[in-house]
Scaffold this motif. Structure first.
Motif, short mmCIF file in Angstrom:
data_model
loop_
_atom_site.label_atom_id
_atom_site.label_comp_id
_atom_site.label_asym_id
_atom_site.label_seq_id
_atom_site.Cartn_x
_atom_site.Cartn_y
_atom_site.Cartn_z
N ALA A 40 6.58 -7.18 7.52
CA ALA A 40 6.08 -8.21 6.61
C ALA A 40 5.19 -7.48 5.61
O ALA A 40 3.99 -7.35 5.80
N GLY A 41 5.80 -6.95 4.58
CA GLY A 41 5.09 -6.13 3.60
C GLY A 41 5.36 -4.66 3.83
O GLY A 41 6.17 -4.29 4.67
N ARG A 42 4.65 -3.84 3.07
CA ARG A 42 4.88 -2.40 3.12
C ARG A 42 3.53 -1.70 3.19
O ARG A 42 2.49 -2.26 2.88
N LEU A 43 3.61 -0.44 3.58
CA LEU A 43 2.45 0.44 3.57
C LEU A 43 2.99 1.80 3.17
O LEU A 43 3.95 2.29 3.77
N ASP A 44 2.42 2.39 2.14
CA ASP A 44 2.92 3.65 1.61
C ASP A 44 3.03 4.73 2.68
O ASP A 44 2.27 4.72 3.66
N ARG A 45 3.92 5.66 2.47
CA ARG A 45 4.12 6.76 3.40
C ARG A 45 2.83 7.55 3.63
O ARG A 45 2.55 7.97 4.74
N ASP A 46 2.02 7.71 2.58
CA ASP A 46 0.80 8.49 2.71
C ASP A 46 -0.41 7.63 3.06
O ASP A 46 -1.55 8.08 2.97
N SER A 47 -0.16 6.39 3.49
CA SER A 47 -1.21 5.51 4.00
C SER A 47 -0.94 5.28 5.47
O SER A 47 0.17 5.51 5.96
N GLU A 48 -1.94 4.80 6.16
CA GLU A 48 -1.80 4.58 7.60
C GLU A 48 -2.47 3.27 7.97
O GLU A 48 -3.18 2.67 7.16
N GLY A 49 -2.24 2.82 9.19
CA GLY A 49 -2.91 1.62 9.66
C GLY A 49 -1.97 0.47 9.90
O GLY A 49 -0.77 0.64 10.15
N LEU A 50 -2.52 -0.74 9.80
CA LEU A 50 -1.82 -1.95 10.24
C LEU A 50 -0.59 -2.28 9.40
O LEU A 50 -0.65 -2.41 8.18
N LEU A 51 0.51 -2.44 10.11
CA LEU A 51 1.75 -2.95 9.54
C LEU A 51 2.23 -4.04 10.49
O LEU A 51 2.33 -3.80 11.71
N LEU A 52 2.49 -5.22 9.96
CA LEU A 52 2.95 -6.33 10.79
C LEU A 52 4.47 -6.41 10.73
O LEU A 52 5.05 -6.27 9.65
N LEU A 53 5.08 -6.64 11.88
CA LEU A 53 6.53 -6.82 11.97
C LEU A 53 6.79 -8.12 12.70
O LEU A 53 6.06 -8.48 13.63
N THR A 54 7.82 -8.83 12.26
CA THR A 54 8.13 -10.11 12.88
C THR A 54 9.63 -10.38 12.84
O THR A 54 10.35 -9.81 12.02
N ASP A 55 10.07 -11.29 13.71
CA ASP A 55 11.45 -11.77 13.68
C ASP A 55 11.53 -13.16 13.07
O ASP A 55 12.57 -13.78 13.05
N ASP A 56 10.39 -13.65 12.55
CA ASP A 56 10.29 -15.00 11.99
C ASP A 56 10.21 -14.90 10.47
O ASP A 56 9.19 -14.48 9.92
N GLY A 57 11.28 -15.28 9.79
CA GLY A 57 11.35 -15.17 8.33
C GLY A 57 10.27 -15.96 7.62
O GLY A 57 9.73 -15.53 6.61
#
Length: 179
Positions: A40-57
């Motif tokens: 749900a969104g992106r985070l640059d390759r040279d950034s780190e930290g929270l990335l949310l993933l979901t199966d709910d569109g």
């Protein structure tokens, strides 16, 4: 399902690498083996930290779409020793090549207790650095880096700490927690 992943530095925010580079780059599939989830969104390759993933569109849209203005908080190590006046333009919003940004919440913070980054940030004795906490309600491409550069504070390290009510506290790089 909602997954909170601490995306490591250097990993792509996608499950496959369609790049044309010779050696394969790390992707989400190196860290998350759960079928049917998407970032749900992106985070640059040279950034780190929270990335949310979901199966709910629908949830994915509520998290990622700019109209919902989910606050995103970043811990940012910048080159320089800014005063409050130096940070003021960020609080008012700056004009980048793709237009004006919304005002950001910005404050100096003590060096946070974070995991070691691999590779480490280059240390230079002659150049001061400090940490900022920056909260945005929009998410343009490389926005935090472009905003800090715009005010003369090049970004050395960028960690997304939270999105809305979710944060990365207690989640080691490359690991995740399901909610």
């Amino acid at each position: 399902m909602l997954i909170l992943l601490n995306k490591p530095f250097g990993a792509l925010s996608q499950f496959t690498d369609k790049g044309t580079q010779g050696s394969p780059r790390a992707t989400l599939s190196d860290y998350v083996d759960v079928p049917g989830v998407y970032p749900a969104g992106r985070l640059d390759r040279d950034s780190e930290g929270l990335l949310l993933l979901t199966d709910d569109g629908r949830l994915q849209a509520r998290i990622a779409h700019p109209k919902f203005r989910k606050p995103k908080t970043y811990l940012v190590q910048v080159e320089g020793d800014p005063t409050d006046a130096d940070l003021s333009p960020l609080r008012k919003g700056v004009t980048l090549k793709d237009g004006p940004t919304r005002p950001a919440e910005v404050r100096r913070i003590p060096t946070p207790e974070l995991w070691e980054r691999v590779p480490p940030v280059r240390f230079r004795k002659s150049v001061p650095d400090c940490w900022l906490e920056i909260t945005l309600t929009e998410g343009r491409n490389r926005q935090v880096r472009r905003m800090t550069a715009h005010v003369g504070l090049p970004c050395l390290r960028l960690v997304r700490w939270s999105i809305g009510e979710w944060n990365v506290e207690g989640i080691a790089p490359g690991t995740w927690r399901a909610l």
